[in-house]
Scaffold this active site. Structure first.
Site, PDB file in Angstrom:
ATOM      1  N   LYS A 221       0.832  -1.212   0.000  1.00  0.00           N
ATOM      2  CA  LYS A 221       0.000   0.000   0.000  1.00  0.00           C
ATOM      3  C   LYS A 221       0.865   1.259   0.000  1.00  0.00           C
ATOM      4  O   LYS A 221       0.620   2.176  -0.762  1.00  0.00           O
ATOM      5  CB  LYS A 221      -0.909   0.050   1.246  1.00  0.00           C
ATOM      6  CG  LYS A 221      -1.926  -1.042   1.356  1.00  0.00           C
ATOM      7  CD  LYS A 221      -2.906  -0.786   2.504  1.00  0.00           C
ATOM      8  CE  LYS A 221      -2.275  -0.761   3.883  1.00  0.00           C
ATOM      9  NZ  LYS A 221      -1.616  -1.988   4.310  1.00  0.00           N
TER      10      LYS A 221
ATOM     11  N   ARG B 224      -9.027   0.772   9.953  1.00  0.00           N
ATOM     12  CA  ARG B 224      -8.548  -0.603  10.064  1.00  0.00           C
ATOM     13  C   ARG B 224      -9.535  -1.476  10.818  1.00  0.00           C
ATOM     14  O   ARG B 224      -9.222  -2.635  11.102  1.00  0.00           O
ATOM     15  CB  ARG B 224      -7.227  -0.610  10.810  1.00  0.00           C
ATOM     16  CG  ARG B 224      -6.025  -0.960   9.913  1.00  0.00           C
ATOM     17  CD  ARG B 224      -4.822  -0.742  10.726  1.00  0.00           C
ATOM     18  NE  ARG B 224      -3.627  -1.399  10.412  1.00  0.00           N
ATOM     19  CZ  ARG B 224      -2.583  -0.847   9.815  1.00  0.00           C
ATOM     20  NH1 ARG B 224      -2.667   0.348   9.306  1.00  0.00           N
ATOM     21  NH2 ARG B 224      -1.469  -1.507   9.716  1.00  0.00           N
TER      22      ARG B 224
ATOM     23  N   ARG C 299      11.667  -5.950   4.602  1.00  0.00           N
ATOM     24  CA  ARG C 299      11.512  -4.512   4.328  1.00  0.00           C
ATOM     25  C   ARG C 299      12.544  -3.697   5.115  1.00  0.00           C
ATOM     26  O   ARG C 299      12.796  -3.970   6.289  1.00  0.00           O
ATOM     27  CB  ARG C 299      10.090  -4.109   4.739  1.00  0.00           C
ATOM     28  CG  ARG C 299       9.768  -2.655   4.578  1.00  0.00           C
ATOM     29  CD  ARG C 299       8.289  -2.420   4.489  1.00  0.00           C
ATOM     30  NE  ARG C 299       7.552  -2.777   5.702  1.00  0.00           N
ATOM     31  CZ  ARG C 299       6.220  -2.740   5.776  1.00  0.00           C
ATOM     32  NH1 ARG C 299       5.492  -2.382   4.736  1.00  0.00           N
ATOM     33  NH2 ARG C 299       5.614  -3.064   6.896  1.00  0.00           N
TER      34      ARG C 299
ATOM     35  N   ARG D 110      12.161  -1.704  10.782  1.00  0.00           N
ATOM     36  CA  ARG D 110      11.128  -1.354  11.761  1.00  0.00           C
ATOM     37  C   ARG D 110      10.999  -2.454  12.806  1.00  0.00           C
ATOM     38  O   ARG D 110      10.963  -3.630  12.451  1.00  0.00           O
ATOM     39  CB  ARG D 110       9.782  -1.200  11.047  1.00  0.00           C
ATOM     40  CG  ARG D 110       9.516   0.200  10.547  1.00  0.00           C
ATOM     41  CD  ARG D 110       8.296   0.240   9.686  1.00  0.00           C
ATOM     42  NE  ARG D 110       7.107  -0.338  10.301  1.00  0.00           N
ATOM     43  CZ  ARG D 110       5.920  -0.411   9.704  1.00  0.00           C
ATOM     44  NH1 ARG D 110       5.778   0.080   8.488  1.00  0.00           N
ATOM     45  NH2 ARG D 110       4.890  -0.943  10.320  1.00  0.00           N
TER      46      ARG D 110
ATOM     47  N   ARG E  33       0.453  -9.181  13.468  1.00  0.00           N
ATOM     48  CA  ARG E  33      -0.118  -8.094  12.667  1.00  0.00           C
ATOM     49  C   ARG E  33      -1.016  -8.647  11.557  1.00  0.00           C
ATOM     50  O   ARG E  33      -2.054  -8.076  11.247  1.00  0.00           O
ATOM     51  CB  ARG E  33       0.999  -7.212  12.106  1.00  0.00           C
ATOM     52  CG  ARG E  33       1.666  -6.390  13.208  1.00  0.00           C
ATOM     53  CD  ARG E  33       2.949  -5.726  12.746  1.00  0.00           C
ATOM     54  NE  ARG E  33       2.732  -4.792  11.669  1.00  0.00           N
ATOM     55  CZ  ARG E  33       3.630  -4.535  10.722  1.00  0.00           C
ATOM     56  NH1 ARG E  33       4.808  -5.139  10.728  1.00  0.00           N
ATOM     57  NH2 ARG E  33       3.355  -3.674   9.777  1.00  0.00           N
TER      58      ARG E  33
HETATM   59  P1  AMP Z   1       1.525   0.243   9.422  1.00  0.00           P
HETATM   60  O1  AMP Z   1       2.762   1.027   9.158  1.00  0.00           O
HETATM   61  O2  AMP Z   1       0.355   0.694   8.609  1.00  0.00           O
HETATM   62  O3  AMP Z   1       1.759  -1.247   9.298  1.00  0.00           O
HETATM   63  O4  AMP Z   1       1.123   0.510  10.944  1.00  0.00           O
HETATM   64  C1  AMP Z   1       2.034   0.233  12.000  1.00  0.00           C
HETATM   65  C2  AMP Z   1       1.272   0.093  13.303  1.00  0.00           C
HETATM   66  O5  AMP Z   1       0.587   1.306  13.597  1.00  0.00           O
HETATM   67  C3  AMP Z   1       0.174  -0.976  13.312  1.00  0.00           C
HETATM   68  O6  AMP Z   1       0.677  -2.283  13.580  1.00  0.00           O
HETATM   69  C4  AMP Z   1      -0.713  -0.461  14.456  1.00  0.00           C
HETATM   70  O7  AMP Z   1      -0.129  -0.717  15.719  1.00  0.00           O
HETATM   71  C5  AMP Z   1      -0.656   1.042  14.225  1.00  0.00           C
HETATM   72  N1  AMP Z   1      -1.745   1.499  13.329  1.00  0.00           N
HETATM   73  C6  AMP Z   1      -1.624   1.969  12.057  1.00  0.00           C
HETATM   74  N2  AMP Z   1      -2.827   2.305  11.565  1.00  0.00           N
HETATM   75  C7  AMP Z   1      -3.734   2.038  12.525  1.00  0.00           C
HETATM   76  C8  AMP Z   1      -5.140   2.158  12.605  1.00  0.00           C
HETATM   77  N3  AMP Z   1      -5.886   2.624  11.592  1.00  0.00           N
HETATM   78  N4  AMP Z   1      -5.742   1.780  13.753  1.00  0.00           N
HETATM   79  C9  AMP Z   1      -5.023   1.334  14.802  1.00  0.00           C
HETATM   80  N5  AMP Z   1      -3.697   1.174  14.792  1.00  0.00           N
HETATM   81  C10 AMP Z   1      -3.036   1.530  13.660  1.00  0.00           C
END
Ligand code: AMP
Length: 220
Positions: A13, A88, A127, A162, A173
């Protein structure tokens, strides 16, 4: 145009949203980037989010909704935006509907980027990201290697891994995605704004498919 991307962690994404935001001059709002920034800056939202992010769990809805209310009201979103990683779960999607209704800025299209779990694990654990906020480029140890090992091609900063991209957190996740986020596919299908795009294969081909679906109608 107002676009939302759905897809599991590692579906690509972020990469596709960046390309699309540059091509169509749309604001790109990545919830993960916004939260990581908040954590780095020690803001109230960041303090509330950190422990959940460290465990690969969803951050409480109110934190996300407040952050996105502020972002979506910003002038930079007036000409359209791409949402990446928010909403989400169902409660976030309903809150977003209300918020966009108030702004008279409903979503035009939701793109579901589809990928298999095996590929996702490999994509996420390999990544490597550029920690320079002005750059945020993403590489992969196998699929998208930087020219110089461990160094960002674009700005020369040392790449980082990360902490939530480490194997022990990736399964958690993905489980969260399947349980809470993937039901949003049906939520947006019912609104007849959802299109599915195959997220496996060459980045350029996926991008071309995304552009094509944006030029066509929905309900695919
Ligand atoms: P991402 O970089 O999109 O994989 O997000 C990293 C982390 O941020 C996720 O594993 C969640 O802990 C938190 N996170 C990101 N977006 C959301 C969301 N819409 N709702 C809740 N937690 C989020």
């Amino acid at each position: 145009m107002r676009i939302l991307f759905l897809g599991a962690p590692g579906a690509g994404k972020g990469t596709q949203c960046k390309k699309l935001s540059a091509k169509l001059s749309l604001a790109h709002l990545s919830s993960g980037d916004i939260l990581r920034d908040a954590v780095k800056n020690g803001t109230q939202a960041g303090l509330a989010a950190k422990e959940f992010m460290d465990q690969g769990k969803l951050v409480p809805d109110n934190v996300l909704i407040d952050l996105f209310r502020e972002k979506l009201n910003d002038a930079s979103c007036k000409n359209g935006f791409i949402l990446d990683g928010f909403p989400r779960n169902r409660a976030q999607a309903e809150s977003l509907d209300l918020l966009l209704g108030e702004l008279k800025a409903n979503l035009d299209r939701v793109i579901d980027l589809k990928t298999s779990d095996d590929l996702l694990e490999e994509r996420i654990t390999g990544r490597r990201v550029c920690p320079n906020k002005a750059c945020n480029a993403v590489f992969h140890t196998k699929f998208s290697k930087p020219k110089k090992d461990g160094i960002c091609d674009l700005c020369g900063t040392e790449l980082s891994h990360r902490s939530d991209d480490k194997p022990e957190l990736v399964k958690q996740r993905l489980a969260v995605y399947h349980e809470l986020t993937s039901p949003l596919i049906d939520f947006y299908k019912a609104k007849q704004i959802l299109v599915s795009v195959n997220g496996e294969g060459e980045q350029e081909k996926i991008f071309a498919d995304i552009l094509e679906t944006l030029n066509q109608g929905s309900h695919k």
